[in-house]
Design an enzyme around this catalytic site. Sequence first.
Site, PDB file in Angstrom:
ATOM      1  N   CYS A 129       0.380  -0.794  -0.134  1.00  0.00           N
ATOM      2  CA  CYS A 129       0.118   0.304   0.082  1.00  0.00           C
ATOM      3  C   CYS A 129       0.846   1.387   0.122  1.00  0.00           C
ATOM      4  CB  CYS A 129      -0.986  -0.107   1.403  1.00  0.00           C
ATOM      5  SG  CYS A 129      -1.929   1.181   0.456  1.00  0.00           S
ATOM      6  N   LYS A 137       2.041  -9.689  -0.433  1.00  0.00           N
ATOM      7  CA  LYS A 137       2.106  -9.003  -1.763  1.00  0.00           C
ATOM      8  C   LYS A 137       2.723  -7.834  -1.633  1.00  0.00           C
ATOM      9  CE  LYS A 137      -1.879  -6.589  -4.797  1.00  0.00           C
ATOM     10  NZ  LYS A 137      -2.060  -5.236  -4.221  1.00  0.00           N
TER      11      LYS A 137
HETATM   12  C1  LIG Z   1      -9.557   0.767  -5.251  1.00  0.00           C
HETATM   13  C2  LIG Z   1      -8.273   0.331  -4.819  1.00  0.00           C
HETATM   14  C3  LIG Z   1      -8.277  -0.196  -3.743  1.00  0.00           C
HETATM   15  C4  LIG Z   1      -6.925  -1.035  -2.811  1.00  0.00           C
HETATM   16  N1  LIG Z   1      -6.914  -1.660  -2.149  1.00  0.00           N
HETATM   17  C5  LIG Z   1      -5.510  -2.222  -2.276  1.00  0.00           C
HETATM   18  C6  LIG Z   1      -5.534  -2.722  -0.778  1.00  0.00           C
HETATM   19  O1  LIG Z   1      -6.185  -2.776   0.217  1.00  0.00           O
HETATM   20  N2  LIG Z   1      -4.712  -3.960  -0.586  1.00  0.00           N
HETATM   21  C7  LIG Z   1      -3.072  -4.472  -1.626  1.00  0.00           C
HETATM   22  O2  LIG Z   1      -3.096  -5.054  -1.138  1.00  0.00           O
HETATM   23  N3  LIG Z   1      -3.582  -3.374  -2.517  1.00  0.00           N
HETATM   24  C8  LIG Z   1      -4.778  -2.399  -2.919  1.00  0.00           C
HETATM   25  N4  LIG Z   1      -4.886  -1.998  -4.208  1.00  0.00           N
HETATM   26  C9  LIG Z   1      -4.112  -2.533  -4.773  1.00  0.00           C
HETATM   27  C10 LIG Z   1      -4.050  -3.687  -5.605  1.00  0.00           C
HETATM   28  O3  LIG Z   1      -4.381  -4.812  -4.684  1.00  0.00           O
HETATM   29  C11 LIG Z   1      -3.600  -3.851  -7.154  1.00  0.00           C
HETATM   30  O4  LIG Z   1      -2.245  -4.615  -6.824  1.00  0.00           O
HETATM   31  C12 LIG Z   1      -3.565  -2.156  -8.021  1.00  0.00           C
HETATM   32  O5  LIG Z   1      -4.758  -1.595  -8.411  1.00  0.00           O
HETATM   33  C13 LIG Z   1      -3.372  -3.360  -9.561  1.00  0.00           C
HETATM   34  O6  LIG Z   1      -3.672  -4.017  -9.828  1.00  0.00           O
HETATM   35  P1  LIG Z   1      -4.310  -3.642 -10.959  1.00  0.00           P
HETATM   36  O7  LIG Z   1      -3.390  -2.678 -12.051  1.00  0.00           O
HETATM   37  O8  LIG Z   1      -4.245  -5.095 -11.685  1.00  0.00           O
HETATM   38  O9  LIG Z   1      -5.249  -2.631 -10.766  1.00  0.00           O
HETATM   39  C14 LIG Z   1      -5.780  -0.980  -4.750  1.00  0.00           C
HETATM   40  C15 LIG Z   1      -6.295  -0.101  -5.431  1.00  0.00           C
HETATM   41  C16 LIG Z   1      -7.519   0.613  -5.599  1.00  0.00           C
HETATM   42  C17 LIG Z   1      -7.373   0.764  -7.367  1.00  0.00           C
END
Ligand SMILES: Cc1cc2nc3c(=O)[nH]c(=O)nc-3n(C[C@H](O)[C@H](O)[C@H](O)COP(=O)(O)O)c2cc1C
Length: 324
Positions: free
Chosen positions: A102, A141
């Site tokens: 995060c 992660k």
């Molecule tokens: C609205 C939002 C909330 C997220 N909350 C978390 C979370 O609670 N824990 C986490 O490990 N990553 C969180 N992420 C990151 C996502 O898990 C992911 O790593 C990131 O969006 C990249 O992947 P993508 O391109 O498929 O969206 C969040 C991302 C978004 C957009």
Amino acid sequence: MVKIANIELGEFPLLLAPMEDVSDPPFRALCKAYGADLMFTEFISSEGLIRNAIKSKKKLDIFEYERPIGIQIFGGDIESMKKATAMAEEARPDLIDINFGCPVKKVVCKEAGAGILKNIPKMVKLTEEIVKSTQLPVTVKTRLGWDEQSKHIVEVAERLQDVGIKAISIHGRTRVQMYKGQADWTLIGEVKNNPRITIPIFGNGDVNTPEKALEMKNRFGIDGIMIGRASIGYPWIFKEIKHFLRTGHILPPPTLFERTEASKKHLSDSVKWKGEKQGVLEMRKHYGNYFRGIPDFKDFRKKLVSQNGLNELLDTLNLIEHRA
Ligand SMILES: Cc1cc2nc3c(=O)[nH]c(=O)nc-3n(C[C@H](O)[C@H](O)[C@H](O)COP(=O)(O)O)c2cc1C
């Protein structure tokens, strides 16, 4: 067959990314129905959990049909994280996932989330302590590193494997990048190709089409893909990717009927799970995606993001469903 400890996930699993205020039970139910092989809760604050904060405890709610499911926790204090792990374990998830990714300031400043990427020895120690404290498989992660100069993920993955994690999901950005630019999967591929690595490696970042999923699979040899934003308001992404990987054919997009049915279920479940006010409000960020590309939608959209009652909204969604 990809396995996390004894959890069997199929040949090339697709994971629903943990997403705060998104990957809650109502949304997860849809992702599961459309093919997500492993899902995670939203991240849960260890400090919140151990102080019995209502919001944090509610995020522990998981359901049998969701299995396999991981509970994701975050925090910078080892003792609090151990206590939070014990509390999460009581909710009987299939695994515990540690959030080291995060990028938000109020999280990283406490050496939690991606903040710990500045202190790798502590990251390893914290992980080791959590692995030792629970019977459940522990996964991590994280991101490539803190910034461009510290992309230590290859070494980090090895060290975390050595202290006992059972899988790692890697978002191909640094903390400093936040969500900007393009995810770089090169180092994710390097982690996977490291002969010392035996645990599953899941790639994450910007996969939003079946073609892109296939490209990442072929180029980087990862064990599976974690999908976040592309699933928001579009849980069909899992099914579409799976179909494409299996057959080489692109499925037609969901019909208007499928879109309204999914959003009605999502809305009703959200209201059931978190009450009318909160459920209605939080659904607003999903409609844009549920109905992306639908022509002449502006007036409906305005209604969906301004109406406050469940019945009113269901009427609007029914109107959309039956429009000529
Ligand atoms: C609205 C939002 C909330 C997220 N909350 C978390 C979370 O609670 N824990 C986490 O490990 N990553 C969180 N992420 C990151 C996502 O898990 C992911 O790593 C990131 O969006 C990249 O992947 P993508 O391109 O498929 O969206 C969040 C991302 C978004 C957009």
